[in-house]
Design an enzyme around this catalytic site. Structure first.
Site: not given
Length: 314
Positions: A155, A176, A232, A234
């Site tokens: 993140d 991510d 992907r 969220w």
């Protein structure tokens, strides 16, 4: 150098290769210098310089950061717009912190203020691989970053909300590492995955068909330590488009992951246009991703997607 009043520096920029003209201007009313040695500047800490900007600021302020490693957690509040925070070289001007576990509390630099510009800075979170650790959180109506290095592991960049422009930035992480629900254009950025196994570059959080948000990458470069996917979902209507981007073999053949949510195959919008390199081959891409035509891709190639003609400077 002390605070200079009445100093005018006008920056008028053409968008050039983005095929859109930018009419943005910035006339500096105040210049503040930060130098951690205390020899050249008005302040030794970056946060002190930001705190010195008046609340409800209406005049552009230039905060020049001299080379050094600044170990501090920085917050640019909503009531202090029109700040430019600029180093001289991202390799020598480093903002660093070590915090993890919460995406909203861990960021090294948090930007809530509108019309923020970050230039020639390294922004990093050194917490490591054991938890979420955000380097940069951007929750700003309008924000721009130029030639910055944004580094963490999980993140890295919380591109939370608003309209943002990233130009010639280096963004590194494993899981991510570009995530949130902003409407953002990434131009000529280098995205480097440090994932050892199946990490994701993006996790975009668009939650409804009506939202005008998404991550758009134009003429970028993707490299990696091992293997990763492009994104992907969220959010169920996650939207990410890569255009004219070099993809190394670090990108897995399937390209995208559904995060175990097969329902997003109908609602997520994951597109690629004229990408190249060994990781760009679409032979084994997931069937619910899109190979875009020029007509389909054209809205995602210019600043128009963010209605940015009058505020982006590049």
């Amino acid at each position: 150098m002390g605070i200079i009043h009445g100093y005018l520096l006008m920056l008028v920029v053409a968008m050039g290769s983005m095929a859109t003209t930018c009419n943005a201007e910035r006339v500096w009313k105040r210049i503040i210098t930060v130098d951690q040695s205390g020899k050249k500047g008005n302040y030794v800490k970056i946060q002190d310089a930001i705190d010195a900007v008046p609340s409800n600021n209406v005049h552009p302020v230039f905060i020049r950061v001299e080379p050094g490693i600044y170990k501090e957690k920085i917050h640019v509040p909503e009531n202090k717009p029109l700040i430019t925070l600029s180093g001289r070289n991202a390799n020598t001007t480093v903002i660093t912190w070590n915090d993890g576990g919460d995406i909203f509390k861990s960021p090294t630099l948090t930007v809530f203020a509108s019309d923020f510009v970050g230039r020639y800075l390294t922004i990093q979170n050194t917490y490591g691989t054991t938890d979420k650790a955000v380097a940069l959180r951007v929750t700003s109506e309008k924000a721009m970053f130029y030639a910055c290095r944004i580094i963490s592991y999980q993140d890295t960049l919380l591109d939370e909300s608003g309209r943002h422009f990233y130009n010639n930035c280096y963004i590194e992480g494993a899981t991510d590492f570009i995530f949130g629900n902003a409407a953002s254009l990434f131009k000529q950025c280098h995205l480097r995955s440090t994932s050892e196994d199946n990490g994701a570059i993006t996790a975009q959080r668009r939650t409804s068909e009506e939202e005008n948000t998404g991550f758009y990458f134009v003429r970028c470069k993707i490299t990696g330590v091992k293997r990763c996917v492009l994104g992907r979902p969220w959010g169920p209507y996650s939207r990410v488009v890569f255009s004219q981007t070099y993809m190394s073999s670090a990108v897995l053949p399937q390209g995208w992951d559904d995060w175990g949510k097969s329902s997003t195959h109908r609602t997520a919008y994951y597109g690629e246009y004229k990408c190249f390199g060994p990781g760009a081959k679409r032979t084994h891409r997931v069937g619910w991703s899109l190979s875009l035509s020029i007509q389909q891709a054209s809205p995602y190639l210019t600043m128009n997607i963010m209605d940015a003609n009058n505020w982006v400077m590049s």
